[in-house]
Write an enzyme that holds these catalytic residues in place. Structure first.
Site, PDB file in Angstrom:
ATOM      1  N   ASP A 108       0.868  -1.168   0.000  1.00  0.00           N
ATOM      2  CA  ASP A 108       0.000   0.000   0.000  1.00  0.00           C
ATOM      3  C   ASP A 108       0.907   1.221   0.000  1.00  0.00           C
ATOM      4  O   ASP A 108       1.756   1.373   0.868  1.00  0.00           O
ATOM      5  CB  ASP A 108      -0.888  -0.030   1.258  1.00  0.00           C
ATOM      6  CG  ASP A 108      -1.894   1.109   1.258  1.00  0.00           C
ATOM      7  OD1 ASP A 108      -2.262   1.577   0.160  1.00  0.00           O
ATOM      8  OD2 ASP A 108      -2.314   1.532   2.348  1.00  0.00           O
ATOM      9  N   GLU A 195      -1.564  -1.330  -5.885  1.00  0.00           N
ATOM     10  CA  GLU A 195      -2.747  -0.701  -6.460  1.00  0.00           C
ATOM     11  C   GLU A 195      -2.282   0.135  -7.632  1.00  0.00           C
ATOM     12  O   GLU A 195      -1.287   0.829  -7.532  1.00  0.00           O
ATOM     13  CB  GLU A 195      -3.409   0.214  -5.428  1.00  0.00           C
ATOM     14  CG  GLU A 195      -4.300  -0.507  -4.463  1.00  0.00           C
ATOM     15  CD  GLU A 195      -4.921   0.448  -3.463  1.00  0.00           C
ATOM     16  OE1 GLU A 195      -6.150   0.513  -3.402  1.00  0.00           O
ATOM     17  OE2 GLU A 195      -4.174   1.127  -2.751  1.00  0.00           O
ATOM     18  N   ASP A 277      -3.391   0.969   7.570  1.00  0.00           N
ATOM     19  CA  ASP A 277      -2.521   0.646   6.442  1.00  0.00           C
ATOM     20  C   ASP A 277      -2.160  -0.831   6.375  1.00  0.00           C
ATOM     21  O   ASP A 277      -2.059  -1.412   5.295  1.00  0.00           O
ATOM     22  CB  ASP A 277      -1.247   1.488   6.507  1.00  0.00           C
ATOM     23  CG  ASP A 277      -1.563   2.976   6.516  1.00  0.00           C
ATOM     24  OD1 ASP A 277      -2.436   3.387   5.734  1.00  0.00           O
ATOM     25  OD2 ASP A 277      -0.950   3.702   7.311  1.00  0.00           O
TER      26      ASP A 277
END
Ligand SMILES: [Zn+2]
Length: 330
Positions: A108, A195, A277
């Site tokens: 992330d 992502e 997170d």
């Protein structure tokens, strides 16, 4: 130069790039020699009147020299990039092996912590080094000096070089950090899941623009991509709208809202205590594994489509599908 222009127009008409612009003399300059450059004892030998130029050759040049690109940075340093052709193949892609015995990491990317990495066992955080912010005062002072110089004067050019030097320094330090971190993660994992970014869209948010361009996510994913590819490993990019922070990584319950300032939360369904997170990176990892198991076997096993030749293409991209667990909680 003509070839470059043709490429620029082609990229524009095929929708990959903006309309080509004229570049000022003070910006980065480059020239390509498509042939006849040789390396002789610590020098680059160019065709024509330039002849021999002394150079620091920082690694042995292997294979046949193809194109040599000479560039000058805005601060006035010269570099030569030597493209060579070497016999032999890159290692073949190995999703099959990686899924069974290799490690998978979900990453992330953020502003507070640069990267939060979940490898299925533990979550590691890598702080955002904020390179530009560290040089901001220095940069402002030099920029102010530059602004006071008369246009076209010699001292203005000198001041411009000083500003350019700071920018160069920041960019070198940033690259160094991103290279080291990506190398470490690629060494430790077979598959890396991120992502997909829409950095451009985010940079339009003026309040965050500087911080986001400074952090260098795009460059990082690019480094990960080619380093993985070199070793026959795999990068999986999942859609940006995958609700990585809203899902409970334990029971897949999805909360409706997850404001940015909430750093920790408790799942209303199963009661698990989540670090924002850490939970997001665990979800990213799980989603990557799901995508690999759906689309991985077909394309990756025959080795063809996962590892194309150029650019950032060694990735599997797929839209997230609502999982059964998620649907049943509604
Ligand atoms: Zn839960």
């Amino acid at each position: 130069t003509t070839l470059n222009l043709v490429t620029a127009y082609k990229n524009f008409f095929e929708g990959r790039a903006r309309y080509p612009r004229f570049k000022a003399k003070r910006n980065k300059q480059s020239i390509q020699y498509p042939q006849s450059v040789t390396v002789v004892d610590g020098c680059l030998k160019f065709p024509g009147r330039v002849a021999k130029v002394k150079a620091k050759i920082h690694r042995p040049i292997e294979g046949t020299i193809k194109t040599v690109t000479v560039s000058m940075t805005p601060s006035g340093k010269y570099y030569a990039s030597v493209l060579t052709e070497v016999e032999g193949d890159n290692p073949p892609a190995s999703t099959e092996r990686s899924r069974s015995e290799g490690k998978v990491a979900g990453i992330d990317l953020g502003l507070k912590d640069f990267a939060i990495v979940n490898d299925g066992v533990k979550t590691s955080k890598y702080a955002n080094p904020k390179h530009l912010a560290k040089h901001e005062r220095n940069l402002k002072r030099k920029q102010r000096k530059l602004d006071r110089k008369e246009k076209g004067s010699k001292s203005r050019n000198k001041a411009r070089k000083l500003v350019a030097k700071v920018h160069e320094r920041v960019s070198n330090v940033r690259q160094d950090y991103l290279h080291k971190l990506s190398r470490k993660l690629v060494d430790e994992n077979q598959v890396i899941v991120v992502e997909s970014l829409n950095t451009k869209g985010m940079v339009r948010n003026h309040k965050l623009a500087k911080a986001i361009s400074d952090v260098g996510w795009g460059m990082f994913v690019n480094f990960l991509s080619y380093k993985l590819e070199e070793e026959g490993k795999v990068l999986v990019e999942i859609e940006r709208w995958f609700p990585s922070s809203k899902l409970c990584s334990n029971c897949h319950y999805q909360v409706a809202e997850m404001p940015l300032d909430i750093r920790a939360w408790i799942c209303p369904s199963c009661g698990t205590h989540h670090d924002r997170d850490g939970n997001a990176s665990a979800n990213i990892r799980a989603e990557g594994i799901r995508i690999l198991s759906v689309s991985g076997t077909g394309t990756a096993a025959d080795g063809g489509d996962v590892r194309p030749k150029l650019g950032r293409k060694s990735k599997l991209t797929q839209s997230p599908v609502r999982s059964e667990a998620q649907a049943s909680t509604k």
